[in-house]
Scaffold this motif. Structure first.
Motif, PDB file in Angstrom:
ATOM      1  N   GLY A 106       0.829  -1.196   0.000  1.00 21.48           N
ATOM      2  CA  GLY A 106       0.000   0.000   0.000  1.00 21.48           C
ATOM      3  C   GLY A 106       0.863   1.245   0.000  1.00 21.48           C
ATOM      4  N   VAL A 107       0.315   2.311  -0.592  1.00 22.45           N
ATOM      5  CA  VAL A 107       1.029   3.588  -0.655  1.00 22.45           C
ATOM      6  C   VAL A 107       0.073   4.703  -0.266  1.00 22.45           C
ATOM      7  CG1 VAL A 107       2.229   5.230  -2.149  1.00 22.45           C
ATOM      8  CG2 VAL A 107       2.600   2.785  -2.465  1.00 22.45           C
ATOM      9  N   THR A 108       0.555   5.627   0.562  1.00 16.36           N
ATOM     10  CA  THR A 108      -0.220   6.804   0.947  1.00 16.36           C
ATOM     11  C   THR A 108       0.511   8.071   0.516  1.00 16.36           C
ATOM     12  OG1 THR A 108       0.825   6.783   3.149  1.00 16.36           O
ATOM     13  CG2 THR A 108      -1.323   5.688   2.933  1.00 16.36           C
ATOM     14  N   ALA A 109      -0.272   9.101   0.237  1.00 15.20           N
ATOM     15  CA  ALA A 109       0.291  10.417  -0.097  1.00 15.20           C
ATOM     16  C   ALA A 109      -0.684  11.460   0.437  1.00 15.20           C
ATOM     17  CB  ALA A 109       0.489  10.563  -1.599  1.00 15.20           C
ATOM     18  N   ASN A 110      -0.379  11.991   1.609  1.00  7.19           N
ATOM     19  CA  ASN A 110      -1.279  12.887   2.313  1.00  7.19           C
ATOM     20  C   ASN A 110      -0.992  14.341   1.944  1.00  7.19           C
ATOM     21  OD1 ASN A 110      -3.353  13.429   4.173  1.00  7.19           O
ATOM     22  ND2 ASN A 110      -1.908  13.720   5.862  1.00  7.19           N
ATOM     23  N   PHE A 111      -1.879  14.970   1.172  1.00  8.35           N
ATOM     24  CA  PHE A 111      -1.736  16.357   0.713  1.00  8.35           C
ATOM     25  C   PHE A 111      -0.419  16.572  -0.036  1.00  8.35           C
ATOM     26  CE2 PHE A 111      -4.605  16.630   4.427  1.00  8.35           C
ATOM     27  CZ  PHE A 111      -5.728  17.101   3.760  1.00  8.35           C
ATOM     28  N   VAL A 112      -0.105  15.628  -0.899  1.00 11.17           N
ATOM     29  CA  VAL A 112       1.113  15.686  -1.703  1.00 11.17           C
ATOM     30  C   VAL A 112       0.814  16.161  -3.125  1.00 11.17           C
ATOM     31  CG1 VAL A 112       2.995  14.315  -2.685  1.00 11.17           C
ATOM     32  CG2 VAL A 112       2.275  13.931  -0.322  1.00 11.17           C
ATOM     33  N   LEU A 113      -0.293  15.713  -3.698  1.00 11.99           N
ATOM     34  CA  LEU A 113      -0.618  16.088  -5.072  1.00 11.99           C
ATOM     35  C   LEU A 113      -0.778  17.594  -5.243  1.00 11.99           C
ATOM     36  CD1 LEU A 113      -3.120  13.344  -6.280  1.00 11.99           C
ATOM     37  CD2 LEU A 113      -0.666  13.533  -6.729  1.00 11.99           C
ATOM     38  N   ASP A 114      -1.060  18.308  -4.162  1.00 18.06           N
ATOM     39  CA  ASP A 114      -1.143  19.767  -4.224  1.00 18.06           C
ATOM     40  C   ASP A 114       0.201  20.396  -4.587  1.00 18.06           C
ATOM     41  OD1 ASP A 114      -3.964  20.394  -2.920  1.00 18.06           O
ATOM     42  OD2 ASP A 114      -3.031  18.860  -1.677  1.00 18.06           O
ATOM     43  N   HIS A 115       1.293  19.646  -4.445  1.00 16.19           N
ATOM     44  CA  HIS A 115       2.630  20.225  -4.560  1.00 16.19           C
ATOM     45  C   HIS A 115       3.482  19.599  -5.662  1.00 16.19           C
ATOM     46  CE1 HIS A 115       1.622  22.231  -0.849  1.00 16.19           C
ATOM     47  NE2 HIS A 115       1.362  21.070  -0.293  1.00 16.19           N
ATOM     48  N   VAL A 116       2.880  18.795  -6.538  1.00 17.59           N
ATOM     49  CA  VAL A 116       3.652  18.196  -7.618  1.00 17.59           C
ATOM     50  C   VAL A 116       3.278  18.837  -8.948  1.00 17.59           C
ATOM     51  CG1 VAL A 116       3.873  16.003  -6.383  1.00 17.59           C
ATOM     52  CG2 VAL A 116       2.002  16.300  -8.014  1.00 17.59           C
ATOM     53  N   GLY A 117       4.242  18.918  -9.835  1.00 14.46           N
ATOM     54  CA  GLY A 117       4.012  19.571 -11.116  1.00 14.46           C
ATOM     55  C   GLY A 117       3.416  18.654 -12.174  1.00 14.46           C
ATOM     56  N   ARG A 118       3.525  17.327 -11.964  1.00 11.96           N
ATOM     57  CA  ARG A 118       3.015  16.368 -12.947  1.00 11.96           C
ATOM     58  C   ARG A 118       2.173  15.327 -12.208  1.00 11.96           C
ATOM     59  NH1 ARG A 118       8.273  14.068 -15.363  1.00 11.96           N
ATOM     60  NH2 ARG A 118       6.802  12.827 -16.589  1.00 11.96           N
ATOM     61  N   PRO A 119       0.929  15.678 -11.876  1.00  7.04           N
ATOM     62  CA  PRO A 119       0.123  14.794 -11.026  1.00  7.04           C
ATOM     63  C   PRO A 119      -0.148  13.420 -11.631  1.00  7.04           C
ATOM     64  CG  PRO A 119      -1.181  16.665 -11.832  1.00  7.04           C
ATOM     65  CD  PRO A 119       0.240  16.960 -12.149  1.00  7.04           C
ATOM     66  N   ARG A 120      -0.373  13.340 -12.942  1.00  6.94           N
ATOM     67  CA  ARG A 120      -0.628  12.025 -13.545  1.00  6.94           C
ATOM     68  C   ARG A 120       0.614  11.141 -13.454  1.00  6.94           C
ATOM     69  NH1 ARG A 120      -3.324  15.761 -16.298  1.00  6.94           N
ATOM     70  NH2 ARG A 120      -5.532  15.461 -16.791  1.00  6.94           N
ATOM     71  N   ALA A 121       1.770  11.725 -13.760  1.00  9.07           N
ATOM     72  CA  ALA A 121       3.014  10.966 -13.666  1.00  9.07           C
ATOM     73  C   ALA A 121       3.289  10.560 -12.220  1.00  9.07           C
ATOM     74  CB  ALA A 121       4.170  11.791 -14.208  1.00  9.07           C
ATOM     75  N   ALA A 122       2.963  11.438 -11.270  1.00 13.67           N
ATOM     76  CA  ALA A 122       3.162  11.122  -9.854  1.00 13.67           C
ATOM     77  C   ALA A 122       2.286   9.940  -9.438  1.00 13.67           C
ATOM     78  CB  ALA A 122       2.861  12.340  -8.994  1.00 13.67           C
TER      79      ALA A 122
END
Length: 268
Positions: A106-122
């Motif tokens: 399992g993988v979690t990312a808590n309020f991380v997508l707000d800070h990445v420049g390439r959300p689909r790639a992330a």
């Protein structure tokens, strides 16, 4: 890393302690729901991406999971490694993680997508490091995100401070609506299966002093803007902040700040 990612990195550089003392408590609200979504428990191999001060990693360790955690900011990694010694914490930045395919349950990312420049790639990278059938759970701020999240923005605007026109934003081809459907759709576009998303809402309880401390220390985009102002302007922002805070102050003298976020999960 594109301009958006570079901007986000600069905002968080050197802010680990100030974040842990202020806004980390706000971001901790969905942690148990995130861990439930990925089935965190004894022996589960879990990766927490963008771990910050390590609150998600700590929660997973408390459940008996085998925890790895990463953050792009070295200061955050140092803080989290000390706060959660049972976790393997290292520096890494989306969309490239230093792990083999299918390395985690399992993988979690808590309020991380707000800070990445390439959300689909992330998101695709989160899927790559998750075993087939494993779960990925993420949170991000919805739009609108709740009246409490706007308090500091309103204070800066009331003090006559303009939001920087040059602030980097996501390119149109990589951006997406901050809605339940928008987040579910971008997870699907990233190759994840059976995405689902819901809104979580809560009143964050804090003191006026604690909330201002985070901003005055330069935490977050608005805090970064406030900390960059001359002393006189900062004093005026603080005066406006104190006035506007009365809208959210209860009989106990503490703030109750309404917030809304998106919590989504999908299968690798």
């Amino acid at each position: 890393m594109n301009g958006f990612g570079e901007s986000a990195r600069s905002v968080w550089s050197g802010r680990a302690v100030a974040y842990a003392e202020s806004f980390a408590a706000l971001c901790a609200y969905p942690i148990e729901q995130l861990l439930d979504a990925v089935g965190a428990g004894p022996g589960v191999r879990l990766l927490d991406v963008g771990t910050g001060s390590g609150n998600v990693a700590a929660g997973a360790c408390a459940r008996g999971a085998r925890v790895s955690a990463v953050d792009a900011e070295p200061g955050m990694v140092e803080f989290a490694a000390k706060a959660v010694p049972a976790a393997d914490v290292r520096v890494a930045e989306l969309p490239v993680l230093p792990f083999d395919d299918d390395a985690f349950d399992g993988v979690t990312a808590n309020f991380v997508l707000d800070h990445v420049g390439r959300p689909r790639a992330a998101l695709a990278e989160l899927g790559r490091v998750t075993r087939p059938g494993g779960r990925i759970a993420v949170t991000m701020w919805s739009v609108p995100a709740g009246a409490g999240r706007d308090l500091l923005v309103r204070a800066t605007e009331a003090a006559g401070v303009e939001r920087p026109a040059h602030r980097t934003v996501l390119a149109p081809e990589t951006d997406f609506p901050r809605t339940e459907q928008g987040l579910a759709d971008v997870m699907l576009a990233a190759g994840l299966s059976e995405p689902s998303c819901r809104t979580v809402a809560w009143d964050h309880r804090t003191s006026v002093q604690e909330w201002w401390h985070g901003a005055a220390s330069g935490v977050g985009f608005t805090g970064h803007l406030i900390a960059a102002q001359p002393a006189g302007i900062r004093a005026e922002i603080k005066r406006q902040f104190d006035l506007l805070s009365k809208e959210f102050t209860g009989s106990d003298g503490r703030l109750a700040l309404p917030h809304r976020a998106l919590l989504a999960c999908a299968t690798a």
